[in-house]
Design an enzyme around this catalytic site. Sequence first.
Site, mmCIF file in Angstrom:
data_model
loop_
_atom_site.group_PDB
_atom_site.id
_atom_site.type_symbol
_atom_site.label_atom_id
_atom_site.label_comp_id
_atom_site.label_asym_id
_atom_site.label_seq_id
_atom_site.Cartn_x
_atom_site.Cartn_y
_atom_site.Cartn_z
ATOM 1 N N LEU A 161 0.863 -1.181 0.000
ATOM 2 C CA LEU A 161 0.000 0.000 0.000
ATOM 3 C C LEU A 161 0.895 1.224 0.000
ATOM 4 C CD1 LEU A 161 -2.622 -0.980 2.758
ATOM 5 C CD2 LEU A 161 -2.962 -1.060 0.287
ATOM 6 N N ASP A 162 0.416 2.320 -0.576
ATOM 7 C CA ASP A 162 1.180 3.555 -0.544
ATOM 8 C C ASP A 162 1.390 4.003 0.899
ATOM 9 O OD1 ASP A 162 1.152 3.650 -3.338
ATOM 10 O OD2 ASP A 162 -0.766 4.719 -3.354
ATOM 11 N N LYS A 163 2.414 4.782 1.118
ATOM 12 C CA LYS A 163 2.747 5.266 2.464
ATOM 13 C C LYS A 163 1.531 5.854 3.177
ATOM 14 C CE LYS A 163 5.402 8.876 4.818
ATOM 15 N NZ LYS A 163 6.321 10.028 4.642
ATOM 16 N N THR A 175 -1.685 5.549 2.403
ATOM 17 C CA THR A 175 -2.916 4.763 2.338
ATOM 18 C C THR A 175 -2.904 3.783 3.500
ATOM 19 O OG1 THR A 175 -3.082 4.930 -0.076
ATOM 20 C CG2 THR A 175 -4.250 3.108 0.977
ATOM 21 N N ARG A 232 -6.565 5.974 -6.914
ATOM 22 C CA ARG A 232 -6.331 7.414 -6.940
ATOM 23 C C ARG A 232 -6.383 7.964 -8.370
ATOM 24 N NH1 ARG A 232 -0.759 7.471 -3.945
ATOM 25 N NH2 ARG A 232 -0.973 9.749 -4.099
#
Length: 328
Positions: free
Chosen positions: A140-142, A144, A240
Site C-alpha cells: 500500500l502507498d505510504k 494509504t 487514486r
Amino acid sequence: MDSLQKGVFNLVVNGKSEVRIDKYLTSRIDVSRNQISKLIKEGKVRVNGAQVKPNYTVRIGDVVSVEIPEPEKPDITPEDIPLDIIYEDEYFIVVNKPPGLVVHPGAGHWQGTLVSGLLGYTRNLSDAGGEFRPGIVHRLDKDTSGLIVVAKNNEAHWKIAEKFSNREIYKEYIAFVWGLPAPDAGTIDRPIGRSKSNRKKFVVTPDGREAVTEYRVLSDYRVVSLVSLCLKTGRTHQARVHMKSIGHPVLGDKEYGGSKVCVKGLNKEEMELARNLLKVVTRQMLHACKLRFIHPFFNKELSLEAPLPDDFKVVEKVLKEYYNKTNG
C-alpha cells in the site's frame, strides 16, 4: 508439495502464452523483472525441465519451474513498531497498516518501515520478494491505510501471490472524494501507465495496462462523498488515478489533485467547509478496508475487515456537524 519445500515453484501455462518468459513470470509472481532475469541467467528457471534464455516464448502447456533462492538475512534492523494484527495463522499475517508507514525499505526509508516492525515481531517471513521485502506480497502507498497480507514462508508467498495475479482476491477500499460521482455507482475501465513527464506518477493512457475499478457512493455530503472502491485489477495508484480521471480525486491526495478544492458551484458556506476539510486531513483519504479470498491451505473463505481510521472519523464528524447545523 515436496518441491516447494525444497525451494522450487511450478507454474503451468494455461491462459497467457506467446510472451517472453521473463515477462510472463513477472506478471504471475511478485518479483521484479531484474530478479527474474538474474534467476534465468543462473539457470534457476526451467521450462519442461530444460534451461531457457530470457527471450524464450512460453506456450500453453509449458511447465515453468522457478528455483527459489536460499534465504538471505536482510540487513534491516528489527524495530519495536506496534502492529495492528487483524489475522494470523501459521502461513499469513494480515496487518492493518496505519497511514504514514512505509511498507518496505527503499531510498530514503531504510528504517521505521512495516518490514522493520514485522522483523521485530517475528523472523518467520518469506524471502521470495527479495532481500528488503521479507514477507511482503503486495503493498500500500505510504499514506494509504488498511489491510496488507504478509507471508510467513515462501510456499505461502507464492500461493497467495498467484491468487493476487489471478484476481482471486476481493479488495475493497473506502475513500472520501471531492464532489458526487454520477451515476452513484459504476465501473471505471481505463488503462493505466506511468506518466512520461513524471516517472513517479501514473496516468490513464491508451497504451497502459488494463485497470478496472468498481465504485459505489456510500454517503453524499455534496462537497465530498464517501465511496466504496472495489479494485478488480492491481495497478499502482489505481484507485487514486481512476477517481481523478472521472473528476473526483481523493480528498487530500497531493499527487493527483485532491489537495485543493476541486468542486464547482459551491456556495460561500460550502467553500468554507471544503477549506476546513483540507485543514484537518494530512494524507489521501483512502483506506483498504476489506479482503476476501479462499485460504490456499485451509480451503475456506477468509473475510477480513479493517475498522474506520481515526482521521476518517474526524472528517465524518466535521461533515455531520456542518450539515446538522445548516439543516437545523
